[in-house]
Design an enzyme around this catalytic site. Sequence first.
Site, PDB file in Angstrom:
ATOM      1  N   GLU A 146       0.825  -1.214   0.000  1.00  0.00           N
ATOM      2  CA  GLU A 146       0.000   0.000   0.000  1.00  0.00           C
ATOM      3  C   GLU A 146       0.859   1.264   0.000  1.00  0.00           C
ATOM      4  OE1 GLU A 146      -1.831  -3.456   1.936  1.00  0.00           O
ATOM      5  OE2 GLU A 146       0.025  -2.398   2.318  1.00  0.00           O
ATOM      6  N   ASP A 147       2.123   1.143   0.356  1.00  0.00           N
ATOM      7  CA  ASP A 147       3.018   2.283   0.489  1.00  0.00           C
ATOM      8  C   ASP A 147       3.576   2.695  -0.878  1.00  0.00           C
ATOM      9  OD1 ASP A 147       4.690   3.895   2.605  1.00  0.00           O
ATOM     10  OD2 ASP A 147       6.124   3.202   1.093  1.00  0.00           O
ATOM     11  N   LEU A 148       3.458   3.980  -1.189  1.00  0.00           N
ATOM     12  CA  LEU A 148       3.951   4.482  -2.479  1.00  0.00           C
ATOM     13  C   LEU A 148       5.451   4.251  -2.629  1.00  0.00           C
ATOM     14  CD1 LEU A 148       3.402   5.976  -5.129  1.00  0.00           C
ATOM     15  CD2 LEU A 148       3.800   8.122  -3.901  1.00  0.00           C
ATOM     16  N   TRP A 189      12.777   0.941   0.177  1.00  0.00           N
ATOM     17  CA  TRP A 189      12.741   2.360   0.524  1.00  0.00           C
ATOM     18  C   TRP A 189      14.103   2.994   0.273  1.00  0.00           C
ATOM     19  CZ3 TRP A 189       9.784   0.205   5.140  1.00  0.00           C
ATOM     20  CH2 TRP A 189       8.411   0.367   4.960  1.00  0.00           C
TER      21      TRP A 189
END
Length: 193
Positions: A146-148, A189
Amino acid sequence: MSEDAYQALKADPHLGPVVESHGPMELEASSEPFERLVVSIVNQQLSTSAAATIRDRMFDAVTVTPEGILAADIAVLRDCGLSKQKTEYVRNVAEAFQDGLSADDLHAMSDDEVIESLTEIRGVGVWTAKMFLIFVLAREDVFPVEDLGIRRGMEKVFGLEADSQTRGELRERAEPWHPYRSYASRYLWRAVD
């Protein structure tokens, strides 16, 4: 990070170069689960610098405990920079912890149970629950698609066009990283930082 986790991710043809570049990473459980959950809510949909400013103001203005948040005047929370909605969400989390949700309970739950329990609190979604699993409970196999940043990291390490893959397809691509997908997420990330 265990040697097994490091070697498994380093051997991956797509993620391996990022792993090698950044070296081993750790997941550390937080001793302040309530505080970290509140911070996750503050961070939702904000730039890093805006979230940090609000967070610092809030920590200066109130005691960030369930009792402290519930005792704080709503105007004080709003003056810290919290929107009306986030003020409500932070208070909802405080009420849940005051009503018996505890760090011990959360540590004892499976990942799915933690997500289910936390998302019952109005204002806590799946993304926030997964961040909690990784950064508060230090669970090793969470993949927050769900994290961009995760999606952009996947695009980068796999050489994909932006938004060319569904979340389901990205989950499938991450499957070889099981049971170390939280570590893989940290590397993703880093790949976009």
